[in-house]
Design an enzyme around this catalytic site. Structure first.
Site, PDB file in Angstrom:
ATOM      1  N   GLN A  85     -71.817 -29.033 -12.364  1.00 21.21           N
ATOM      2  CA  GLN A  85     -70.450 -29.545 -12.312  1.00 21.21           C
ATOM      3  C   GLN A  85     -69.897 -29.502 -10.891  1.00 21.21           C
ATOM      4  O   GLN A  85     -69.049 -30.310 -10.523  1.00 21.21           O
ATOM      5  CB  GLN A  85     -69.547 -28.709 -13.213  1.00 21.21           C
ATOM      6  CG  GLN A  85     -69.876 -28.793 -14.682  1.00 21.21           C
ATOM      7  CD  GLN A  85     -68.998 -27.862 -15.502  1.00 21.21           C
ATOM      8  OE1 GLN A  85     -68.061 -27.262 -14.997  1.00 21.21           O
ATOM      9  NE2 GLN A  85     -69.316 -27.739 -16.774  1.00 21.21           N
ATOM     10  N   GLY A  86     -70.349 -28.541 -10.122  1.00 18.63           N
ATOM     11  CA  GLY A  86     -69.845 -28.395  -8.762  1.00 18.63           C
ATOM     12  C   GLY A  86     -70.211 -29.594  -7.912  1.00 18.63           C
ATOM     13  O   GLY A  86     -70.998 -30.457  -8.314  1.00 18.63           O
ATOM     14  N   GLU A  92     -63.165 -24.920  -2.816  1.00 19.90           N
ATOM     15  CA  GLU A  92     -63.757 -23.933  -3.711  1.00 19.90           C
ATOM     16  C   GLU A  92     -63.851 -22.590  -2.988  1.00 19.90           C
ATOM     17  O   GLU A  92     -63.661 -22.500  -1.771  1.00 19.90           O
ATOM     18  CB  GLU A  92     -65.131 -24.405  -4.208  1.00 19.90           C
ATOM     19  CG  GLU A  92     -65.037 -25.639  -5.092  1.00 19.90           C
ATOM     20  CD  GLU A  92     -66.357 -26.074  -5.687  1.00 19.90           C
ATOM     21  OE1 GLU A  92     -67.365 -25.378  -5.454  1.00 19.90           O
ATOM     22  OE2 GLU A  92     -66.376 -27.095  -6.390  1.00 19.90           O
ATOM     23  N   HIS A 146     -71.770 -16.616 -12.566  1.00 22.84           N
ATOM     24  CA  HIS A 146     -70.557 -17.416 -12.452  1.00 22.84           C
ATOM     25  C   HIS A 146     -69.464 -16.742 -13.268  1.00 22.84           C
ATOM     26  O   HIS A 146     -69.690 -16.361 -14.416  1.00 22.84           O
ATOM     27  CB  HIS A 146     -70.792 -18.836 -12.963  1.00 22.84           C
ATOM     28  CG  HIS A 146     -69.795 -19.818 -12.445  1.00 22.84           C
ATOM     29  ND1 HIS A 146     -68.479 -19.829 -12.873  1.00 22.84           N
ATOM     30  CD2 HIS A 146     -69.900 -20.806 -11.522  1.00 22.84           C
ATOM     31  CE1 HIS A 146     -67.834 -20.788 -12.229  1.00 22.84           C
ATOM     32  NE2 HIS A 146     -68.666 -21.395 -11.409  1.00 22.84           N
ATOM     33  N   ARG A 188     -67.914 -15.351  -5.387  1.00 23.46           N
ATOM     34  CA  ARG A 188     -68.197 -15.318  -6.820  1.00 23.46           C
ATOM     35  C   ARG A 188     -68.604 -13.939  -7.321  1.00 23.46           C
ATOM     36  O   ARG A 188     -68.288 -13.572  -8.453  1.00 23.46           O
ATOM     37  CB  ARG A 188     -69.286 -16.340  -7.152  1.00 23.46           C
ATOM     38  CG  ARG A 188     -68.766 -17.749  -7.186  1.00 23.46           C
ATOM     39  CD  ARG A 188     -69.858 -18.727  -7.547  1.00 23.46           C
ATOM     40  NE  ARG A 188     -69.314 -20.072  -7.652  1.00 23.46           N
ATOM     41  CZ  ARG A 188     -70.058 -21.151  -7.819  1.00 23.46           C
ATOM     42  NH1 ARG A 188     -71.384 -21.043  -7.896  1.00 23.46           N
ATOM     43  NH2 ARG A 188     -69.509 -22.346  -7.911  1.00 23.46           N
ATOM     44  N   HIS A 234     -76.029 -17.718 -13.410  1.00 20.84           N
ATOM     45  CA  HIS A 234     -75.784 -19.103 -13.017  1.00 20.84           C
ATOM     46  C   HIS A 234     -76.785 -19.650 -12.006  1.00 20.84           C
ATOM     47  O   HIS A 234     -77.203 -20.799 -12.113  1.00 20.84           O
ATOM     48  CB  HIS A 234     -74.365 -19.194 -12.442  1.00 20.84           C
ATOM     49  CG  HIS A 234     -73.960 -20.560 -11.995  1.00 20.84           C
ATOM     50  ND1 HIS A 234     -73.931 -21.643 -12.848  1.00 20.84           N
ATOM     51  CD2 HIS A 234     -73.566 -21.026 -10.777  1.00 20.84           C
ATOM     52  CE1 HIS A 234     -73.521 -22.714 -12.189  1.00 20.84           C
ATOM     53  NE2 HIS A 234     -73.314 -22.370 -10.929  1.00 20.84           N
ATOM     54  N   GLU A 267     -83.777 -24.740  -5.937  1.00 18.40           N
ATOM     55  CA  GLU A 267     -83.450 -23.404  -6.440  1.00 18.40           C
ATOM     56  C   GLU A 267     -84.672 -22.511  -6.589  1.00 18.40           C
ATOM     57  O   GLU A 267     -84.555 -21.282  -6.542  1.00 18.40           O
ATOM     58  CB  GLU A 267     -82.717 -23.518  -7.772  1.00 18.40           C
ATOM     59  CG  GLU A 267     -82.084 -22.213  -8.227  1.00 18.40           C
ATOM     60  CD  GLU A 267     -81.256 -22.357  -9.486  1.00 18.40           C
ATOM     61  OE1 GLU A 267     -80.772 -21.316  -9.992  1.00 18.40           O
ATOM     62  OE2 GLU A 267     -81.078 -23.493  -9.980  1.00 18.40           O
ATOM     63  N   ARG A 325     -74.457 -17.016  -2.893  1.00 20.86           N
ATOM     64  CA  ARG A 325     -74.383 -18.426  -2.524  1.00 20.86           C
ATOM     65  C   ARG A 325     -72.947 -18.907  -2.402  1.00 20.86           C
ATOM     66  O   ARG A 325     -72.123 -18.685  -3.296  1.00 20.86           O
ATOM     67  CB  ARG A 325     -75.120 -19.266  -3.576  1.00 20.86           C
ATOM     68  CG  ARG A 325     -75.011 -20.774  -3.344  1.00 20.86           C
ATOM     69  CD  ARG A 325     -75.782 -21.540  -4.379  1.00 20.86           C
ATOM     70  NE  ARG A 325     -75.249 -21.400  -5.719  1.00 20.86           N
ATOM     71  CZ  ARG A 325     -74.324 -22.173  -6.257  1.00 20.86           C
ATOM     72  NH1 ARG A 325     -73.780 -23.150  -5.536  1.00 20.86           N
ATOM     73  NH2 ARG A 325     -73.918 -21.990  -7.495  1.00 20.86           N
TER      74      ARG A 325
END
Length: 471
Positions: free
Chosen positions: A55-56, A116, A223, A260, A311, A335, A346
């Site tokens: 989604q990011g 963000e 997340h 995060r 996440h 990843e 991250r």
């Protein structure tokens, strides 16, 4: 989108790509543009990757008030003293060019970049609000399917890597001069995850079994805002636009845009936490709002319950900034790779950028055939029955319990006996790092050790964990 062709017969390719996420598709298109014959092998459909569900957005310093050096600074700060500066420099300086590549392929980014957590500028580019990964994946997939030099094998699981020769699948042997591993991360090893349940790190395990070094597997990003009771992710872009985190009494308790790891632990400590979407323009995120309504929530009236979930995998197969592993003929990107670019935490929306930047670089290096990276190529092999071991609900619950947001030695020692190879490797890395840093928090070592800044936890088959500094 046209139907994919049938799986090709065994033949030799200039480049074989394992994985059909954004890193793998980028690698394939890059190599084909250089005149290479390419195979993309995916264990599922081409549009079933973690990238597709992302989604990011894509972080890139393209605004008039921004610059790669500022993006570099923010990435380093988020990584908590563990980022490999050479990799971060490549990531941030290549970003604008990779955005232009996507535009040329037909990706239409939203008009205004978003903000963000951890970013000092509004530099996160989105497509249709929270559909960024989906739209980019669809665009790349269309071009891959249309390219005459690229063959696609869907629903074909790779069972063993043979660097320099290709790999074996459940059905055949594939011969290739070089292989780019782009098989994604391992966040679905944890019982609560935002990832597709197939994201079990099989590529990382296969590379390790083929003799490659892996590193920093103790660093998984949790997340903070997955919908409670499911793995549905509520994008950080929502908090960037003003959504609030509230405790059960309706009070804010943390900075919503802190790194995060900080936010995730703050949420976990409260137990009951709500995400208040009433202050934001919800029409900017139509797909997210629709999913919430389908799940029985009305975000216009009431805050929605959230909880952290595994996440993103910040560790993986050790590579240099051109995707070279320590095994000749084997490259890795996305990843599943560990360039050190993310450090211990991250920075939001650097992951899709990582796929674009290092997917391209790995393909170019693989075609150049410039050999292995590091001092100890092909140092050993390990051969469990299927390269992975058993991963069932018991394993996933054990990984969540013993290697979750807060770990300690006793739990990690128990996890070291897991039937799943990658769970054992996570435990080995986490035991070796006797400190808390970023996404790795140990209750028995709750503080950062300044002596471990810049030190990576490296595992090679048949050797004890090594603590290494990378240039």
């Amino acid at each position: 989108m046209p139907a994919p062709p049938p799986a090709p017969a065994s033949d030799r390719y200039d480049l074989a790509v394992v994985g059909a996420g954004i890193a793998g598709l980028t690698a394939a298109l890059t190599a084909a543009a250089q005149g290479a014959r390419v195979l993309v092998a995916a264990k599922g459909p081409i549009l079933a990757s973690a990238s597709y569900h992302a989604q990011g957005g894509v972080a890139a310093a393209v605004g008039a008030d921004d610059a790669p050096r500022l993006h570099f600074r923010d990435t380093i700060a988020a990584g908590r003293g563990l980022c490999r500066e050479s990799a971060v420099r490549v990531l941030t300086e290549d970003a604008a060019a990779r955005i232009e590549d996507l535009r040329a392929l037909g990706v239409r980014f939203d008009d205004e970049p978003g903000l963000e957590g951890g970013h000092s500028r509004r530099r996160v580019l989105h497509v249709d609000g929270a559909d960024t990964g989906r739209r980019i994946s669809e665009t790349l997939a269309r071009h891959v399917l249309a390219h005459p030099a690229i063959d696609l094998a869907e629903r074909e699981r790779v069972t063993a890597l043979e660097p320099g020769e290709g790999f074996r699948t459940e059905r055949r042997e594939v011969r290739a001069t070089a292989t780019v591993l782009a098989a994604g991360g391992c966040a679905a090893l944890w019982a609560r995850t935002t990832n597709p349940l197939g994201s079990l790190g099989e590529g990382i395990a296969l590379a390790y079994c083929a003799g490659a070094a892996v590193a920093d597997l103790e660093f998984v990003q949790f997340h903070p805002t997955a919908l409670r009771g499911s793995g549905f992710l509520l994008s950080e872009a929502l908090r960037g636009e003003g959504a609030l985190l509230l405790d059960e009494e309706g009070r804010r308790f943390t900075d919503e845009l802190a790194p995060r790891d900080v936010v995730a632990r703050a949420v976990a400590e409260r137990g009951t936490v709500l995400l208040d979407l009433r202050p934001i323009d919800r029409d900017r995120f139509p797909s997210l709002m629709r999913r919430l309504v389908e799940a029985g929530h009305d975000p216009a009236l009431d805050p929605v319950p959230i909880a952290p979930a595994a996440h993103y995998t910040m560790g993986g197969v050790v590579t240099d900034v051109d995707g070279r592993t320590e095994v000749p003929g084997l490259y890795a990107a996305g990843e599943c790779a560990c360039t050190g670019v993310h450090g211990a935490n991250r920075l939001a929306s650097n992951s899709l950028l990582e796929c674009l930047v290092f997917g391209r670089r790995a393909a170019l290096a693989a075609l150049a055939g410039s050999g292995a990276s590091g001092p100890a190529a092909a140092s050993g092999r390990e051969s469990p029955p299927d390269g992975m071991g058993v991963v069932d609900d018991d394993v996933r619950r054990a990984v969540w319990e013993h290697a979750g947001l807060v770990r300690d030695e006793a739990g990690l020692v128990r996890l070291r006996d897991s039937p799943a190879l990658l769970a054992r490797l996570v435990a080995e890395c986490a035991l070796a790092r006797r400190e808390s840093r970023g996404g790795h928090f140990r209750a028995d070592y709750p503080h950062e050790d300044t002596g471990l800044a810049g030190v990576h936890t490296v595992l090679r088959p048949g050797r004890p964990p090594a603590l290494e500094r990378w240039s």
